[in-house]
Write a protein that holds these residues in place. Structure first.
Motif, PDB file in Angstrom:
ATOM      1  N   ARG A 116       6.982   8.129   5.694  1.00 37.04           N
ATOM      2  CA  ARG A 116       7.324   8.797   4.440  1.00 37.04           C
ATOM      3  C   ARG A 116       8.569   8.175   3.803  1.00 37.04           C
ATOM      4  N   ASN A 117       8.507   7.965   2.491  1.00 40.83           N
ATOM      5  CA  ASN A 117       9.632   7.428   1.702  1.00 40.83           C
ATOM      6  C   ASN A 117      10.036   6.016   2.131  1.00 40.83           C
ATOM      7  N   LYS A 118       9.090   5.258   2.655  1.00 42.09           N
ATOM      8  CA  LYS A 118       9.346   3.864   3.046  1.00 42.09           C
ATOM      9  C   LYS A 118       8.349   2.950   2.341  1.00 42.09           C
ATOM     10  N   THR A 119       8.722   1.677   2.243  1.00 45.19           N
ATOM     11  CA  THR A 119       7.767   0.686   1.748  1.00 45.19           C
ATOM     12  C   THR A 119       6.723   0.448   2.832  1.00 45.19           C
ATOM     13  N   VAL A 120       5.454   0.512   2.445  1.00 49.86           N
ATOM     14  CA  VAL A 120       4.372   0.300   3.402  1.00 49.86           C
ATOM     15  C   VAL A 120       3.531  -0.886   2.914  1.00 49.86           C
ATOM     16  N   LYS A 121       3.343  -1.858   3.797  1.00 51.01           N
ATOM     17  CA  LYS A 121       2.526  -3.021   3.469  1.00 51.01           C
ATOM     18  C   LYS A 121       1.504  -3.242   4.571  1.00 51.01           C
ATOM     19  N   VAL A 167       0.836  -1.215   0.000  1.00 51.94           N
ATOM     20  CA  VAL A 167       0.000   0.000   0.000  1.00 51.94           C
ATOM     21  C   VAL A 167       0.864   1.255   0.000  1.00 51.94           C
ATOM     22  N   THR A 168       2.077   1.134  -0.503  1.00 47.92           N
ATOM     23  CA  THR A 168       2.995   2.281  -0.511  1.00 47.92           C
ATOM     24  C   THR A 168       2.386   3.468  -1.239  1.00 47.92           C
ATOM     25  N   ASP A 169       1.680   3.216  -2.358  1.00 45.17           N
ATOM     26  CA  ASP A 169       1.102   4.306  -3.149  1.00 45.17           C
ATOM     27  C   ASP A 169       0.065   5.099  -2.373  1.00 45.17           C
ATOM     28  N   VAL A 170      -0.621   4.438  -1.442  1.00 48.64           N
ATOM     29  CA  VAL A 170      -1.643   5.136  -0.644  1.00 48.64           C
ATOM     30  C   VAL A 170      -1.022   6.291   0.133  1.00 48.64           C
ATOM     31  N   PHE A 171       0.237   6.112   0.518  1.00 50.21           N
ATOM     32  CA  PHE A 171       0.913   7.107   1.375  1.00 50.21           C
ATOM     33  C   PHE A 171       2.023   7.851   0.620  1.00 50.21           C
ATOM     34  N   SER A 172       1.887   7.938  -0.705  1.00 49.22           N
ATOM     35  CA  SER A 172       2.935   8.574  -1.519  1.00 49.22           C
ATOM     36  C   SER A 172       3.117  10.047  -1.191  1.00 49.22           C
ATOM     37  N   MET A 226      -0.679  -2.442   9.455  1.00 39.03           N
ATOM     38  CA  MET A 226       0.349  -2.124   8.452  1.00 39.03           C
ATOM     39  C   MET A 226       1.672  -1.814   9.132  1.00 39.03           C
ATOM     40  N   ALA A 227       2.743  -1.951   8.354  1.00 39.43           N
ATOM     41  CA  ALA A 227       4.098  -1.659   8.832  1.00 39.43           C
ATOM     42  C   ALA A 227       4.876  -0.988   7.715  1.00 39.43           C
ATOM     43  N   ALA A 228       5.899  -0.217   8.102  1.00 45.03           N
ATOM     44  CA  ALA A 228       6.705   0.518   7.126  1.00 45.03           C
ATOM     45  C   ALA A 228       8.183   0.305   7.406  1.00 45.03           C
ATOM     46  N   GLY A 229       8.967   0.271   6.311  1.00 44.15           N
ATOM     47  CA  GLY A 229      10.407   0.099   6.449  1.00 44.15           C
ATOM     48  C   GLY A 229      10.995  -0.636   5.266  1.00 44.15           C
ATOM     49  N   ASP A 230      12.082  -1.364   5.496  1.00 44.13           N
ATOM     50  CA  ASP A 230      12.695  -2.174   4.460  1.00 44.13           C
ATOM     51  C   ASP A 230      11.684  -3.201   3.942  1.00 44.13           C
ATOM     52  N   ALA A 231      11.573  -3.329   2.636  1.00 45.69           N
ATOM     53  CA  ALA A 231      10.521  -4.159   2.033  1.00 45.69           C
ATOM     54  C   ALA A 231      10.573  -5.607   2.503  1.00 45.69           C
TER      55      ALA A 231
END
Length: 613
Positions: free
Chosen positions: A295-300, A282-287, A370-375
């Motif tokens: 911000r600027n992280k992979t979000v899943k 869902v990275t695009d949701v938070f572009s 959801m979590a954000a960081g290294d893919a």
């Protein structure tokens, strides 16, 4: 108030106590701790997963490998190649083995005929070998607490693990100074049935160990692991309880956690909840998000059907089901997780939450985590959280947890598999001889305290009996008043600690030095505290230097005579009632230099003389 009997509470305790030996368990290195800054070399390792002889993989090891952590080890001039796993271990330290046998005898245990060293798999990086060397010394004992017999299942002699000094994203730093220090591991049967009983059993085990006079003291030298289960719950191992004061709270809060997880299970079943297997990108949701955290992280994200309102539900004080999920994410090197029970927040807008729910197909009553960081780390963490969320539909998972300072616990890893031990081929077995079994059983601290109660107030008697310097007390109490000796050994240091003085710098020789000075009359008993304070500042001060620093009281008679003359009006007005204020003035000048009793006698004599004129 929970009915622990009705809940079927069972608690077993494992005490890990470092032994105060000269050498480590499998080498000749000293058992001293070092400052990390003193390290002159470091190296690193990665954990690799291997199948057993029958093709099985340990579940805890598998999860640790997926975390892809680098383990860095700090090396010192007091460590050797055995700690680095670059040299085979030596034979078992006989001094440590004899202490273990002594403790076993004190716990009414059966000592084995031969001590065989085993390897116990360790997967958190706290040992350079990937295993811990441990040896069963005794079994089948018991101790009594409040008239109840608690079984002692096993006593093992084993090597201490490394000390963790730093934990970061994708790495952990360990210090090798602690690795290999001998310790005894004592495991009770699950006979404990209340939080209060758990605390009392741990306290008694600690008292028995300290009664040997051969164990290390201080923070980190003893810790408790607690195994807890309730009916319909699961066995959970809580690691690293260092403060005895929170042990009952640990048990209470773990029971509360399991009870709440069982309630959640029933509610989820009623809702027909289920967990989707897919991990959504869902990275695009938070572009264009304003949240600095993602911000600027992979979000899943993952979708939990029917979990709405439950992920944010409290299961321990200050901890929610979502916190359990966040604990898992942290073990993968992430900062935590976000979930829709708490959003919008953290700079994430309501509009972004709506788009997130649309992106994963969430409906009313569903929760999104959801979590954000290294893919790669995010993917692995969320897949593990999917497994954990599925277990919410089953009940309480068996796992290993970490004790927090407030009595709550955090997830560490799954419980290891049953087959985690195998023979150590580098260390020969030790035959236990009759001579080794013929060890002296020392006086228990509680017995010693009862003797001291004839000399000291009860609370003070227990403090001195439990002190590592009780032998000093017994020796000097034959020459000085016991209360004076107790003042030097306990009351004065306790007062200095409250002032923030580093009394840890004091050794037995310092206490003996001060007691000798009091005995010779070099300083008054009131001066002991000042002398100890000076020794904390400079541990190498001599008796002569201390005496000079504190000062002599050669002119006390002249001081009293001058005071009587200056306070003639006060004496004429109050008569013998002037003694108390005059005594205060004299002691202000000579406190610590002259015994108060001597001062009082001299002042009374001078005051009587002045009143008779």
């Amino acid at each position: 108030m929970m009915d622990y009997k009705k809940l079927g509470l069972k608690v077993g305790i494992e005490i890990h106590q470092q032994l105060d030996t000269k050498h480590k368990l499998f080498c000749l290195c000293p058992t001293v701790t070092r400052e990390v800054e003193e390290s002159n070399f470091e190296f690193f390792r990665y954990l690799r997963l291997k199948r057993s002889e029958i093709g099985e993989e340990d579940r805890a090891a598998k999860e640790e490998v997926e975390r892809s952590r680098r383990f860095i080890y700090k090396y010192y001039d007091t460590t050797c190649l055995v700690e680095a796993d670059e040299e085979p271990p030596r034979e078992v330290n006989r001094e440590a083995l004899l202490i273990a046998i002594q403790v076993a005898k004190m716990l009414n245990m059966e000592v084995v005929d031969e001590v065989h060293v085993m390897r116990k798999i360790v997967i958190d990086g706290s040992n350079t070998t990937g295993f811990q060397r441990t040896a069963l010394v005794a079994f089948g004992g018991f101790l009594e607490v409040d008239g109840k017999r608690v079984g002692v299942a096993t006593l093992c002699l084993e090597e201490e693990a490394c000390r963790k000094v730093e934990d970061g994203e994708g790495y952990a730093v360990y210090s090798l100074d602690r690795l290999g220090i001998p310790l005894v591991e004592i495991g009770t049967e699950p006979d404990i049935d209340s939080p209060e009983m758990a605390k009392k059993v741990a306290a008694r085990l600690g008292m028995i160990l300290r009664s040997t006079g051969k164990v290390k003291r201080g923070l980190g030298t003893i810790r408790q692991d607690v195994n807890i289960s309730i009916r319909d719950g699961a066995r959970v191992e809580i690691k690293g309880v260092q403060e005895l004061d929170i042990l009952d709270k640990i048990v209470e809060y773990e029971v509360l956690r399991q009870v709440n997880l069982l309630k959640i299970r029933e509610e989820l079943k009623q809702r027909g909840a289920r967990v989707e297997e897919k991990v959504f990108d869902v990275t695009d949701v938070f572009s264009n998000t304003k949240s600095k955290i993602i911000r600027n992280k992979t979000v899943k994200a993952i979708l939990l059907r029917g979990f709405g309102g439950i992920v944010g539900r409290e299961i321990q004080p200050g901890r929610r089901l979502g916190t359990e999920f966040a604990d898992i994410a942290k073990t993968y090197g992430l900062g935590g997780v976000f979930h829709t029970d708490e959003l919008p927040a953290y700079g994430i807008s309501e509009e972004e939450v709506s788009r997130l729910r649309d992106a994963v197909g969430a409906e009313d009553g569903d929760a999104v985590v959801m979590a954000a960081g290294d893919a790669v780390r995010v993917e692995r963490a969320l897949r593990r959280i999917i497994e954990r969320a599925k277990h919410c539909l089953v009940g309480v998972p068996e796992e290993t947890r970490k004790a927090n300072e407030d009595g709550t616990t955090s997830y560490l890893r799954p419980l290891p598999g049953a087959a985690r031990m195998y023979p150590e081929t580098d260390v020969p077995p030790v035959v236990v001889t009759e001579e080794m079994l013929n060890v002296e059983i020392p006086e228990l601290i509680e017995e010693r305290a009862r003797r001291y109660e004839k000399l000291l107030p009860k609370d003070l008697a227990w403090e001195i009996a439990d002190s590592p310097y009780y032998r000093v007390f017994e020796e000097y109490s034959e020459k000085l008043q016991p209360t004076v000796v107790a003042r030097v050994l306990y009351l004065a240091p306790a007062a200095l600690r409250r002032e923030g003085v580093e009394i840890e710098r004091l050794e037995e020789r310092h206490y003996r030095l001060v007691l000798d000075m009091v005995l010779r009359g070099d300083i008054a008993k009131e001066g002991a505290e000042e002398a100890l304070k000076l020794l904390c500042q400079n541990p190498e001060m001599s008796a002569e230097q201390l005496k000079e620093k504190i000062g002599a009281a050669e002119d006390i008679d002249g001081f009293i005579a001058k005071l009587i003359e200056e306070k003639a009006d006060l004496i004429a007005e109050r008569g013998e009632g002037a003694f108390k204020p005059l005594m205060g003035l004299v002691m202000k000048e000579f406190r610590g230099k002259v015994d108060g009793k001597v001062v009082a006698e001299k002042l009374k004599k001078a005051l009587k003389s002045a009143l008779s004129q």
